[in-house]
Scaffold this motif. Structure first.
Motif, short mmCIF file in Angstrom:
data_model
loop_
_atom_site.label_atom_id
_atom_site.label_comp_id
_atom_site.label_asym_id
_atom_site.label_seq_id
_atom_site.Cartn_x
_atom_site.Cartn_y
_atom_site.Cartn_z
N SER A 28 0.84 -1.19 0.00
CA SER A 28 0.00 0.00 0.00
C SER A 28 0.88 1.25 0.00
O SER A 28 1.87 1.32 0.73
CB SER A 28 -0.90 -0.01 1.24
OG SER A 28 -1.62 1.18 1.38
N PRO A 47 0.86 5.86 -1.19
CA PRO A 47 0.17 6.99 -1.82
C PRO A 47 0.49 7.11 -3.30
O PRO A 47 -0.23 7.75 -4.06
CB PRO A 47 0.69 8.20 -1.04
CG PRO A 47 1.97 7.77 -0.43
CD PRO A 47 1.84 6.30 -0.19
N PRO A 95 0.73 6.57 5.23
CA PRO A 95 -0.38 6.40 6.17
C PRO A 95 -1.73 6.19 5.50
O PRO A 95 -2.66 5.67 6.11
CB PRO A 95 -0.35 7.70 6.99
CG PRO A 95 0.36 8.69 6.11
CD PRO A 95 1.33 7.91 5.29
N GLU A 96 -1.86 6.62 4.25
CA GLU A 96 -3.13 6.41 3.54
C GLU A 96 -3.17 5.00 2.98
O GLU A 96 -2.18 4.29 2.94
CB GLU A 96 -3.28 7.42 2.40
CG GLU A 96 -3.18 8.88 2.81
CD GLU A 96 -1.75 9.38 2.86
OE1 GLU A 96 -0.84 8.62 2.43
OE2 GLU A 96 -1.53 10.50 3.35
N GLY A 97 -4.34 4.62 2.49
CA GLY A 97 -4.47 3.31 1.86
C GLY A 97 -4.99 2.25 2.79
O GLY A 97 -5.14 2.46 4.00
N ARG A 141 -5.45 -1.48 4.79
CA ARG A 141 -4.68 -2.37 5.65
C ARG A 141 -5.41 -3.71 5.68
O ARG A 141 -6.62 -3.77 5.91
CB ARG A 141 -4.58 -1.82 7.08
CG ARG A 141 -3.89 -0.47 7.21
CD ARG A 141 -2.39 -0.60 6.98
NE ARG A 141 -1.70 0.64 7.31
CZ ARG A 141 -1.57 1.67 6.49
NH1 ARG A 141 -2.12 1.63 5.27
NH2 ARG A 141 -0.91 2.76 6.84
N GLU A 178 4.46 -0.71 8.84
CA GLU A 178 4.27 0.65 8.33
C GLU A 178 5.64 1.28 8.07
O GLU A 178 6.40 1.56 9.01
CB GLU A 178 3.46 1.47 9.33
CG GLU A 178 2.07 0.87 9.53
CD GLU A 178 1.27 1.53 10.65
OE1 GLU A 178 0.03 1.40 10.64
OE2 GLU A 178 1.89 2.15 11.53
#
Length: 235
Positions: free
Chosen positions: A112, A114, A171-173, A175, A181
């Motif tokens: 994942s 951005p 941090p976006e997307g 999980r 992370e």
């Protein structure tokens, strides 16, 4: 020479101490900060410790994980663990599968981000021969997943199918499952990189590994993933 800077409570006499961080020679300085110490005195002690480490030949500094004044350092450059984490995204993803009890050939990994980035692409290409499926959750990820399918024959996993673990480059997307992370402020959720046969101080082990990685003294084949306080899953 590597510097090591620690924060100590109570009172003490300032001095430099020879130290070792695994295979690295180091010199350690403690900044004493008893309760009630005025901030200006603390900053003065911090600067004194920096100057002493620089005079001793240190250019990089290793800090305890809870060292609260990283942003106050002016003369020494702290070791950054992010390049190590992002460069070993595939190792961490496989370690996350092992921690979940999922064999790689039966596991799906989500990557994942951005946006597509070189670290994600390198991780994807290393994982393709090893896992059951990849989910690319990033703008342009669908086209890239089809490219991976054409090159490696790996099935394209749609988001609705989910994944067992996620390596997140931002941090976006989404999980799915246990996540690692790989961005500033991100957490590895109970996992950590380790090198078999190299014993490191627990409070700065990842920084020392990052420095060894940066110098080319530890390679991918030597790294595995360790459950915090538990077993090592070799790469």
């Amino acid at each position: 020479m590597v510097g090591r800077l620690v924060l100590a409570g109570g009172k003490g006499r300032f001095r430099l101490v020879e130290d070792r961080l695994g295979p690295l020679e180091a010199v350690r300085a403690a900044v004493y900060a008893p309760e009630g110490l005025a901030p200006w005195r603390l900053w003065r002690r911090l600067r004194r410790a920096e100057r002493a480490l620089v005079r001793a030949g240190a250019g990089r500094v290793v800090l305890g994980v809870d060292f609260p004044y990283r942003d106050r350092l002016a003369l020494l450059r702290p070791v950054d663990v992010l390049p190590l984490r992002r460069g070993c995204a595939d190792v961490l993803a496989l370690g996350a599968l092992a921690a979940e009890g999922v064999p790689p050939r039966r596991g799906r990994v989500a990557l994942s981000a951005p946006r597509l980035c070189p670290e994600l692409e390198r991780a994807a290409e290393r994982l393709c021969p090893q896992v059951r499926g990849l989910l690319i959750d990033a703008p342009g990820g669908g086209d890239y997943a089809r490219y991976l399918q054409a090159r490696f024959g790996l099935p394209v996993t749609p988001p609705a199918a989910g994944a067992d673990v996620t390596a997140a480059f931002g941090p976006e997307g989404g999980r799915w499952g246990r996540s690692v992370e790989l961005y500033e402020g991100g957490a590895l959720n109970g996992l950590g990189l380790a090198a078999e046969g190299i014993e490191l101080p627990p409070d700065c082990a990842e920084q020392v590994l990052a420095l060894l990685w940066e110098r080319g003294e530890v390679g991918r084949e030597e790294l595995g993933v360790r459950l915090v306080g538990g077993a090592l899953f070799p790469h």
